[in-house]
Scaffold this motif. Sequence first.
Motif, PDB file in Angstrom:
ATOM      1  N   ARG A  33       0.854  -1.176   0.000  1.00 30.20           N
ATOM      2  CA  ARG A  33       0.000   0.000   0.000  1.00 30.20           C
ATOM      3  C   ARG A  33       0.896   1.233   0.000  1.00 30.20           C
ATOM      4  O   ARG A  33       1.807   1.339   0.824  1.00 30.20           O
ATOM      5  CB  ARG A  33      -0.872  -0.011   1.249  1.00 30.20           C
ATOM      6  CG  ARG A  33      -1.996   0.939   1.212  1.00 30.20           C
ATOM      7  CD  ARG A  33      -3.151   0.390   2.073  1.00 30.20           C
ATOM      8  NE  ARG A  33      -4.392   1.018   1.759  1.00 30.20           N
ATOM      9  CZ  ARG A  33      -5.128   0.796   0.672  1.00 30.20           C
ATOM     10  NH1 ARG A  33      -4.743  -0.053  -0.214  1.00 30.20           N
ATOM     11  NH2 ARG A  33      -6.250   1.435   0.486  1.00 30.20           N
ATOM     12  N   VAL A  58       4.309   6.864   4.085  1.00 34.92           N
ATOM     13  CA  VAL A  58       4.730   5.559   4.567  1.00 34.92           C
ATOM     14  C   VAL A  58       4.126   4.496   3.660  1.00 34.92           C
ATOM     15  O   VAL A  58       2.912   4.459   3.447  1.00 34.92           O
ATOM     16  CB  VAL A  58       4.281   5.325   6.029  1.00 34.92           C
ATOM     17  CG1 VAL A  58       4.610   3.904   6.479  1.00 34.92           C
ATOM     18  CG2 VAL A  58       4.932   6.337   6.955  1.00 34.92           C
ATOM     19  N   THR A  60       3.207   0.710   3.261  1.00 31.69           N
ATOM     20  CA  THR A  60       2.914  -0.429   4.127  1.00 31.69           C
ATOM     21  C   THR A  60       2.929  -1.685   3.270  1.00 31.69           C
ATOM     22  O   THR A  60       2.386  -1.686   2.168  1.00 31.69           O
ATOM     23  CB  THR A  60       1.510  -0.281   4.760  1.00 31.69           C
ATOM     24  OG1 THR A  60       1.453   0.954   5.464  1.00 31.69           O
ATOM     25  CG2 THR A  60       1.206  -1.410   5.703  1.00 31.69           C
ATOM     26  N   TRP A  61       3.564  -2.737   3.784  1.00 31.59           N
ATOM     27  CA  TRP A  61       3.524  -3.997   3.043  1.00 31.59           C
ATOM     28  C   TRP A  61       3.357  -5.153   4.010  1.00 31.59           C
ATOM     29  O   TRP A  61       3.799  -5.101   5.147  1.00 31.59           O
ATOM     30  CB  TRP A  61       4.743  -4.152   2.144  1.00 31.59           C
ATOM     31  CG  TRP A  61       6.062  -4.228   2.845  1.00 31.59           C
ATOM     32  CD1 TRP A  61       6.788  -3.209   3.364  1.00 31.59           C
ATOM     33  CD2 TRP A  61       6.831  -5.403   3.085  1.00 31.59           C
ATOM     34  NE1 TRP A  61       7.950  -3.674   3.911  1.00 31.59           N
ATOM     35  CE2 TRP A  61       8.001  -5.020   3.751  1.00 31.59           C
ATOM     36  CE3 TRP A  61       6.639  -6.761   2.793  1.00 31.59           C
ATOM     37  CZ2 TRP A  61       8.979  -5.911   4.136  1.00 31.59           C
ATOM     38  CZ3 TRP A  61       7.619  -7.657   3.172  1.00 31.59           C
ATOM     39  CH2 TRP A  61       8.764  -7.231   3.827  1.00 31.59           C
ATOM     40  N   ARG A  62       2.628  -6.155   3.537  1.00 33.10           N
ATOM     41  CA  ARG A  62       2.372  -7.344   4.337  1.00 33.10           C
ATOM     42  C   ARG A  62       3.094  -8.507   3.683  1.00 33.10           C
ATOM     43  O   ARG A  62       2.988  -8.716   2.472  1.00 33.10           O
ATOM     44  CB  ARG A  62       0.876  -7.618   4.416  1.00 33.10           C
ATOM     45  CG  ARG A  62       0.515  -8.785   5.319  1.00 33.10           C
ATOM     46  CD  ARG A  62      -0.973  -8.976   5.508  1.00 33.10           C
ATOM     47  NE  ARG A  62      -1.730  -8.902   4.292  1.00 33.10           N
ATOM     48  CZ  ARG A  62      -2.672  -7.981   4.016  1.00 33.10           C
ATOM     49  NH1 ARG A  62      -2.949  -7.035   4.879  1.00 33.10           N
ATOM     50  NH2 ARG A  62      -3.318  -8.010   2.882  1.00 33.10           N
ATOM     51  N   GLU A  68       2.886  -7.084   9.129  1.00 30.04           N
ATOM     52  CA  GLU A  68       2.931  -5.757   8.507  1.00 30.04           C
ATOM     53  C   GLU A  68       4.318  -5.149   8.686  1.00 30.04           C
ATOM     54  O   GLU A  68       4.928  -5.268   9.758  1.00 30.04           O
ATOM     55  CB  GLU A  68       1.901  -4.829   9.147  1.00 30.04           C
ATOM     56  CG  GLU A  68       0.475  -5.203   8.901  1.00 30.04           C
ATOM     57  CD  GLU A  68      -0.083  -4.635   7.609  1.00 30.04           C
ATOM     58  OE1 GLU A  68       0.307  -3.521   7.216  1.00 30.04           O
ATOM     59  OE2 GLU A  68      -0.906  -5.319   6.991  1.00 30.04           O
ATOM     60  N   HIS A  69       4.793  -4.485   7.657  1.00 30.63           N
ATOM     61  CA  HIS A  69       6.078  -3.790   7.680  1.00 30.63           C
ATOM     62  C   HIS A  69       5.880  -2.409   7.063  1.00 30.63           C
ATOM     63  O   HIS A  69       4.942  -2.196   6.291  1.00 30.63           O
ATOM     64  CB  HIS A  69       7.131  -4.568   6.892  1.00 30.63           C
ATOM     65  CG  HIS A  69       7.252  -5.998   7.310  1.00 30.63           C
ATOM     66  ND1 HIS A  69       8.000  -6.395   8.392  1.00 30.63           N
ATOM     67  CD2 HIS A  69       6.702  -7.122   6.782  1.00 30.63           C
ATOM     68  CE1 HIS A  69       7.921  -7.704   8.514  1.00 30.63           C
ATOM     69  NE2 HIS A  69       7.137  -8.174   7.556  1.00 30.63           N
ATOM     70  N   TYR A  70       6.807  -1.498   7.368  1.00 25.11           N
ATOM     71  CA  TYR A  70       6.653  -0.116   6.921  1.00 25.11           C
ATOM     72  C   TYR A  70       7.966   0.420   6.362  1.00 25.11           C
ATOM     73  O   TYR A  70       9.037   0.056   6.818  1.00 25.11           O
ATOM     74  CB  TYR A  70       6.217   0.764   8.101  1.00 25.11           C
ATOM     75  CG  TYR A  70       5.014   0.222   8.818  1.00 25.11           C
ATOM     76  CD1 TYR A  70       3.734   0.461   8.331  1.00 25.11           C
ATOM     77  CD2 TYR A  70       5.162  -0.554   9.962  1.00 25.11           C
ATOM     78  CE1 TYR A  70       2.624  -0.058   8.973  1.00 25.11           C
ATOM     79  CE2 TYR A  70       4.050  -1.071  10.615  1.00 25.11           C
ATOM     80  CZ  TYR A  70       2.788  -0.827  10.118  1.00 25.11           C
ATOM     81  OH  TYR A  70       1.692  -1.335  10.752  1.00 25.11           O
ATOM     82  N   THR A  95      13.109   2.016   7.239  1.00 26.41           N
ATOM     83  CA  THR A  95      12.229   0.860   7.377  1.00 26.41           C
ATOM     84  C   THR A  95      11.928   0.607   8.846  1.00 26.41           C
ATOM     85  O   THR A  95      12.677   1.032   9.731  1.00 26.41           O
ATOM     86  CB  THR A  95      12.879  -0.408   6.791  1.00 26.41           C
ATOM     87  OG1 THR A  95      14.071  -0.693   7.505  1.00 26.41           O
ATOM     88  CG2 THR A  95      13.188  -0.242   5.320  1.00 26.41           C
ATOM     89  N   ASP A  97       9.207  -2.157  11.582  1.00 25.85           N
ATOM     90  CA  ASP A  97       8.078  -3.060  11.770  1.00 25.85           C
ATOM     91  C   ASP A  97       7.072  -2.498  12.763  1.00 25.85           C
ATOM     92  O   ASP A  97       5.978  -3.014  12.902  1.00 25.85           O
ATOM     93  CB  ASP A  97       8.565  -4.428  12.253  1.00 25.85           C
ATOM     94  CG  ASP A  97       9.387  -5.141  11.187  1.00 25.85           C
ATOM     95  OD1 ASP A  97       9.174  -4.871   9.990  1.00 25.85           O
ATOM     96  OD2 ASP A  97      10.249  -5.950  11.559  1.00 25.85           O
ATOM     97  N   LEU A  99       5.162   1.011  13.688  1.00 24.04           N
ATOM     98  CA  LEU A  99       4.882   2.333  13.130  1.00 24.04           C
ATOM     99  C   LEU A  99       5.243   3.461  14.096  1.00 24.04           C
ATOM    100  O   LEU A  99       5.771   4.493  13.677  1.00 24.04           O
ATOM    101  CB  LEU A  99       3.407   2.418  12.729  1.00 24.04           C
ATOM    102  CG  LEU A  99       3.017   3.502  11.741  1.00 24.04           C
ATOM    103  CD1 LEU A  99       3.897   3.485  10.500  1.00 24.04           C
ATOM    104  CD2 LEU A  99       1.559   3.374  11.349  1.00 24.04           C
TER     105      LEU A  99
END
Length: 161
Positions: A33, A58, A60-62, A68-70, A95, A97, A99
């Motif tokens: 995202r 930011v 966001t990826w899963r 979830e990671h950022y 990066t 994990d 937020l």
Amino acid sequence: RAGRRVETMTRLRLLVTTPMEIVLDRDDAEHIRAEDDTGTFGILHGHADFLTALATSVITWRDTAGAEHYVAVRGGILSVRDGQTVEVATREALTGDDLAVLEEAVLTRFHEEVDVEETSRAEARRLQLAAIRQICRYLRPQAGLGRPTSPSVAAPGDDAS
């Protein structure tokens, strides 16, 4: 075995780079995202080829395990290629994990950069003022000698012959 193949086929590769480093290179992203000037959008495996300019935001990826990671980015370009590779080129990225921890790191870096920029602007003003003073000294008539002239330019009234 067939289930394993489907899992492999739904993965995305996420590559985030800055001019100085590869910040993130993962091939286990399930969903990404991001945000551009038109708003937030999502990317899944099989997404059409796509190119957009990112806002400072930011990403966001899963991953395939559901975690979830950022990645905080300072603008940049996001491209989707072949429905399976998402590349982000940005000036700066961090990066994380968590937020809240990432937010604190971004704010700390932002404040450090503001301090550096203010110092740089002050130094640039000092240099500009020093240059103006030097030019004024050069243009100011010297005691009893009149205004200095450039050797390649004759003063008005001088005979060129």
